[in-house]
Write a protein that holds these residues in place. Structure first.
Motif, mmCIF file in Angstrom:
data_model
loop_
_atom_site.group_PDB
_atom_site.id
_atom_site.type_symbol
_atom_site.label_atom_id
_atom_site.label_comp_id
_atom_site.label_asym_id
_atom_site.label_seq_id
_atom_site.Cartn_x
_atom_site.Cartn_y
_atom_site.Cartn_z
ATOM 1 N N THR A 118 -11.495 23.256 -12.813
ATOM 2 C CA THR A 118 -10.647 23.342 -11.622
ATOM 3 C C THR A 118 -9.304 22.648 -11.864
ATOM 4 O O THR A 118 -8.248 23.171 -11.508
ATOM 5 C CB THR A 118 -11.360 22.727 -10.397
ATOM 6 O OG1 THR A 118 -12.523 23.515 -10.123
ATOM 7 C CG2 THR A 118 -10.467 22.723 -9.174
ATOM 8 N N GLN A 154 -12.398 27.688 -4.984
ATOM 9 C CA GLN A 154 -13.846 27.504 -5.129
ATOM 10 C C GLN A 154 -14.509 27.624 -3.751
ATOM 11 O O GLN A 154 -15.531 28.250 -3.594
ATOM 12 C CB GLN A 154 -14.082 26.104 -5.723
ATOM 13 C CG GLN A 154 -15.453 25.867 -6.265
ATOM 14 C CD GLN A 154 -15.470 24.692 -7.260
ATOM 15 O OE1 GLN A 154 -14.456 24.051 -7.511
ATOM 16 N NE2 GLN A 154 -16.632 24.415 -7.828
ATOM 17 N N ASP A 164 -11.302 30.481 -8.820
ATOM 18 C CA ASP A 164 -12.134 29.305 -9.101
ATOM 19 C C ASP A 164 -13.530 29.520 -8.539
ATOM 20 O O ASP A 164 -13.739 29.400 -7.341
ATOM 21 C CB ASP A 164 -11.491 28.065 -8.482
ATOM 22 C CG ASP A 164 -12.139 26.785 -9.000
ATOM 23 O OD1 ASP A 164 -13.124 26.885 -9.771
ATOM 24 O OD2 ASP A 164 -11.674 25.695 -8.642
HETATM 25 MG MG LIG Z 1 -14.448 23.119 -10.176
#
Ligand SMILES: [Mg+2]
Ligand SMILES: Nc1ncnc2c1ncn2[C@@H]1O[C@H](COP(=O)(O)OP(=O)(O)OP(=O)(O)O)[C@@H](O)[C@H]1O
Length: 353
Positions: free
Chosen positions: A41, A77, A157
């Motif tokens: 990330t 994410q 992500d």
């Molecule tokens: Mg991550």
């Protein structure tokens, strides 16, 4: 081409990224693969310009506009849609907030959104609100919304992280097709090796803030350069022994190895994937080891067999095709003989990278 040169990132005294060098050719679908905390990330956020690196530079070729925000599309994410907007409005958002002189006429925006909804197969859901959608559908809305502004680079992500296995699989097939249709450079973060191997043109394996290997799925899967990559990319059986005359020696057994046959080492570990473990009932097969079958998992296309070595109590995992399995008629608790084919050997030298 996106070119990362010597990128490092510290959080306080913790170095999350260590001298990352990476070239990402235009139009490729690249998976950033690594365990939790490996820096995926962080690296993606730096490429997106959401975070500054402490060292190093990023160079983007073919910079068509100076407006960086327009070039890079990011799906987080943990994605977030606008709750009070319908699917249609969510996807149209980026187009509607453009400066007047860059903005498309209303009718064109409408057509474009319809097109995108078709692409993500959500035409019939245009008037729904996010709360009326499943997780997979929301994720596709998030992707359509990001694609609407035609980013040159798409950064994802773990976009399918929160979804169940079947939907994940569907979406990654779909992502592959989408990527091929709308030529865009895509960087896709995942900690799921199967997902990476399945969709990516190229895989970049990260561990503890370092790029430990990069290559095509075939290269990293079949020619991992370290025990870490070997382990991380699939199930594996270990055979410890001594490396001599191009073979791995353990007790009275001598097994063939792949790679450099000249190496010698007192301590070496042979790695073999479950599908490269031979199972036979023939005890005269040279260099085989007796093992008990402790478990058979027989659903699906291949059959997984867990075994326990008779001589060392170590567990092994083999994988047979259904045809092989039916032919052998293996039974639980049966004593059979196993032999590793094509051991991939690492010595202590390989560990100290
Ligand atoms: Mg991550
Ligand atoms: N803002 C921050 N402050 C301090 N430490 C951070 C910060 N962001 C990340 N880290 C640390 O940097 C390391 C890398 O984090 P990162 O989020 O990039 O990992 P990741 O590979 O994306 O992991 P995951 O698969 O769990 O999402 C971790 O050890 C994390 O704790």
């Amino acid at each position: 081409m996106i070119q990362l040169t010597d990128i490092s990132k510290n959080f306080g005294r913790y170095q999350a990224l260590k001298h990352i060098n990476l070239d990402i050719p235009s139009g490729e679908l690249v998976a950033l693969l690594g365990p939790s905390g490996s820096g995926k990330t962080s690296l993606l956020r730096i490429i997106a310009g959401l975070e500054a690196a402490d060292e190093g530079v990023i160079h983007f070729e073919e910079q068509a506009t100076n407006d960086y925000g327009q070039q890079v599309g990011f799906v987080f994410q943990h994605y977030a849609l606008f709750k009070h907007m319908t699917v249609f409005e969510n996807v149209a958002y980026g187009l509607k907030v453009k400066k007047r002189k860059e903005r498309l006429p209303k009718q064109k925006i409408r057509e474009k959104v319809q097109e995108l909804l078709q692409l993500v197969r959500l035409e019939e859901f245009a008037d729904r609100y996010p709360s009326q959608l499943s997780g997979g559908q929301r994720q596709r809305v998030a992707l359509a919304r990001t694609l609407a502004v035609e980013p040159k680079i798409l950064l994802l992500d773990e976009p399918f992280g929160a979804l169940d296995a079947k939907v994940r699989k569907e979406l990654r097939r779909w992502l592959r097709r989408l990527h091929d249709e709308v030529s865009v450079t895509t960087i896709f973060v995942t900690h799921d090796q199967e997902e990476a191997l399945d969709v990516a043109d190229r895989i970049v394996v990260l561990n503890e803030g370092v790029v430990v290997q990069e290559g095509t799925p075939d290269e990293v899967y079949h020619h991992p350069n370290s025990p870490f990559v070997y382990n991380f990319l699939g199930d594996v059986n270990l055979f410890k022994g001594r490396l001599e005359r191009g073979k791995l020696h353990q007790g009275l057994c001598e097994w063939e190895i792949s790679g450099d046959l000249e190496r010698q080492s007192e301590a070496a570990v042979g790695f073999v994937r479950p599908h490269d473990l031979l199972i036979t009932r023939d005890l005269t097969v040279k260099d085989s080891v007796p093992a008990w079958i402790t478990y058979i998992q027989a659903f699906g296309k291949s059959v997984k067999i867990e075994l326990k070595r008779q001589d060392s109590d170590e567990y092994l995992e083999a994988e047979l095709s259904r045809e092989q399995f039916n032919e052998l008629q293996l039974q639980k608790k049966e004593l059979v003989y196993i032999k590793p084919n094509q051991l991939h050997v690492f010595t202590p030298d390989d560990y100290s990278i």
